[in-house]
Design a protein around this motif. Sequence first.
Motif, mmCIF file in Angstrom:
data_model
loop_
_atom_site.group_PDB
_atom_site.id
_atom_site.type_symbol
_atom_site.label_atom_id
_atom_site.label_comp_id
_atom_site.label_asym_id
_atom_site.label_seq_id
_atom_site.Cartn_x
_atom_site.Cartn_y
_atom_site.Cartn_z
ATOM 1 N N ASN A 26 -8.083 6.992 14.987
ATOM 2 C CA ASN A 26 -7.688 7.632 13.729
ATOM 3 C C ASN A 26 -6.798 6.717 12.907
ATOM 4 N N ASP A 27 -5.832 6.090 13.586
ATOM 5 C CA ASP A 27 -4.940 5.162 12.900
ATOM 6 C C ASP A 27 -5.731 4.051 12.242
ATOM 7 N N ARG A 28 -6.725 3.536 12.958
ATOM 8 C CA ARG A 28 -7.518 2.436 12.412
ATOM 9 C C ARG A 28 -8.297 2.879 11.190
ATOM 10 N N GLU A 29 -8.833 4.105 11.261
ATOM 11 C CA GLU A 29 -9.596 4.597 10.118
ATOM 12 C C GLU A 29 -8.695 4.789 8.902
ATOM 13 N N GLU A 30 -7.484 5.305 9.150
ATOM 14 C CA GLU A 30 -6.544 5.475 8.034
ATOM 15 C C GLU A 30 -6.138 4.121 7.467
ATOM 16 N N TYR A 31 -5.949 3.173 8.360
ATOM 17 C CA TYR A 31 -5.602 1.826 7.900
ATOM 18 C C TYR A 31 -6.709 1.243 7.021
ATOM 19 N N GLN A 32 -7.968 1.459 7.441
ATOM 20 C CA GLN A 32 -9.098 0.970 6.641
ATOM 21 C C GLN A 32 -9.097 1.608 5.254
ATOM 22 N N LEU A 33 -8.850 2.930 5.220
ATOM 23 C CA LEU A 33 -8.788 3.640 3.940
ATOM 24 C C LEU A 33 -7.740 3.016 3.028
ATOM 25 N N ILE A 34 -6.559 2.810 3.604
ATOM 26 C CA ILE A 34 -5.456 2.256 2.829
ATOM 27 C C ILE A 34 -5.802 0.862 2.337
ATOM 28 N N ARG A 35 -6.355 0.072 3.240
ATOM 29 C CA ARG A 35 -6.643 -1.313 2.868
ATOM 30 C C ARG A 35 -7.701 -1.383 1.771
ATOM 31 N N ASN A 36 -8.706 -0.520 1.886
ATOM 32 C CA ASN A 36 -9.727 -0.495 0.836
ATOM 33 C C ASN A 36 -9.123 -0.106 -0.506
ATOM 34 N N TYR A 37 -8.220 0.880 -0.475
ATOM 35 C CA TYR A 37 -7.593 1.317 -1.717
ATOM 36 C C TYR A 37 -6.739 0.203 -2.308
ATOM 37 N N ARG A 39 -7.037 -2.878 -1.895
ATOM 38 C CA ARG A 39 -7.883 -3.965 -2.395
ATOM 39 C C ARG A 39 -8.352 -3.669 -3.818
ATOM 40 N N SER A 40 -8.635 -2.389 -4.087
ATOM 41 C CA SER A 40 -9.090 -2.005 -5.421
ATOM 42 C C SER A 40 -7.939 -1.893 -6.412
ATOM 43 N N TYR A 41 -6.775 -1.466 -5.898
ATOM 44 C CA TYR A 41 -5.609 -1.270 -6.762
ATOM 45 C C TYR A 41 -4.407 -1.998 -6.146
ATOM 46 N N PRO A 42 -4.378 -3.315 -6.315
ATOM 47 C CA PRO A 42 -3.402 -4.138 -5.578
ATOM 48 C C PRO A 42 -1.944 -3.829 -5.868
ATOM 49 N N ASN A 43 -1.640 -3.244 -6.996
ATOM 50 C CA ASN A 43 -0.242 -3.018 -7.328
ATOM 51 C C ASN A 43 0.214 -1.584 -7.098
ATOM 52 N N GLN A 48 1.418 6.290 -4.435
ATOM 53 C CA GLN A 48 0.088 6.346 -5.046
ATOM 54 C C GLN A 48 -1.003 6.250 -3.982
ATOM 55 N N ILE A 49 -0.781 5.396 -3.007
ATOM 56 C CA ILE A 49 -1.765 5.232 -1.935
ATOM 57 C C ILE A 49 -1.885 6.530 -1.141
ATOM 58 N N ALA A 50 -0.740 7.170 -0.883
ATOM 59 C CA ALA A 50 -0.754 8.427 -0.132
ATOM 60 C C ALA A 50 -1.545 9.487 -0.885
ATOM 61 N N ASN A 51 -1.310 9.585 -2.194
ATOM 62 C CA ASN A 51 -2.033 10.571 -2.989
ATOM 63 C C ASN A 51 -3.529 10.303 -2.989
ATOM 64 N N ALA A 52 -3.896 9.023 -3.026
ATOM 65 C CA ALA A 52 -5.300 8.673 -3.139
ATOM 66 C C ALA A 52 -6.038 8.766 -1.810
ATOM 67 N N THR A 53 -5.376 8.475 -0.719
ATOM 68 C CA THR A 53 -6.058 8.405 0.568
ATOM 69 C C THR A 53 -5.809 9.610 1.448
ATOM 70 N N SER A 68 0.908 -5.115 8.612
ATOM 71 C CA SER A 68 -0.536 -4.940 8.475
ATOM 72 C C SER A 68 -0.940 -4.964 7.009
ATOM 73 N N LEU A 69 -0.037 -4.476 6.156
ATOM 74 C CA LEU A 69 -0.304 -4.446 4.726
ATOM 75 C C LEU A 69 0.770 -5.257 4.026
ATOM 76 N N THR A 70 0.370 -6.262 3.311
ATOM 77 C CA THR A 70 1.372 -7.099 2.656
ATOM 78 C C THR A 70 1.220 -7.114 1.144
ATOM 79 N N VAL A 71 0.120 -6.566 0.642
ATOM 80 C CA VAL A 71 -0.143 -6.638 -0.786
ATOM 81 C C VAL A 71 0.487 -5.499 -1.566
ATOM 82 N N VAL A 72 1.115 -4.573 -0.864
ATOM 83 C CA VAL A 72 1.624 -3.378 -1.532
ATOM 84 C C VAL A 72 2.947 -3.658 -2.228
ATOM 85 N N ASP A 73 3.015 -3.219 -3.463
ATOM 86 C CA ASP A 73 4.248 -3.298 -4.224
ATOM 87 C C ASP A 73 5.156 -2.145 -3.801
ATOM 88 N N GLN A 74 6.274 -2.446 -3.228
ATOM 89 C CA GLN A 74 7.184 -1.392 -2.771
ATOM 90 C C GLN A 74 8.244 -1.065 -3.804
#
Length: 79
Positions: A26-37, A39-43, A48-53, A68-74
Amino acid sequence: MMTDACLKCGSPMNPKELICSVCGQNDREEYQLIRNYVRSYPNSNAMQIANATGVSVSKILRFIRDGSLTVVDQDTHRR
Ligand SMILES: [Zn+2]
């Protein structure tokens, strides 16, 4: 004290792991969801990611902290 139950669902499992294979999957699937999102919305920020995924913010922040995720603007360079 030895524990051989999954921290998340309580299923019996290998005592060397923190969570069972089902929860790990489950964790891996959620990670994939987040990473895909991301990738589409890098900033996106974690909110926002929580709302979308549908993945919880705290879990997203954990992925970020883990590295695991480094592209996210915190929100660090927003203001
Ligand atoms: Zn589990």
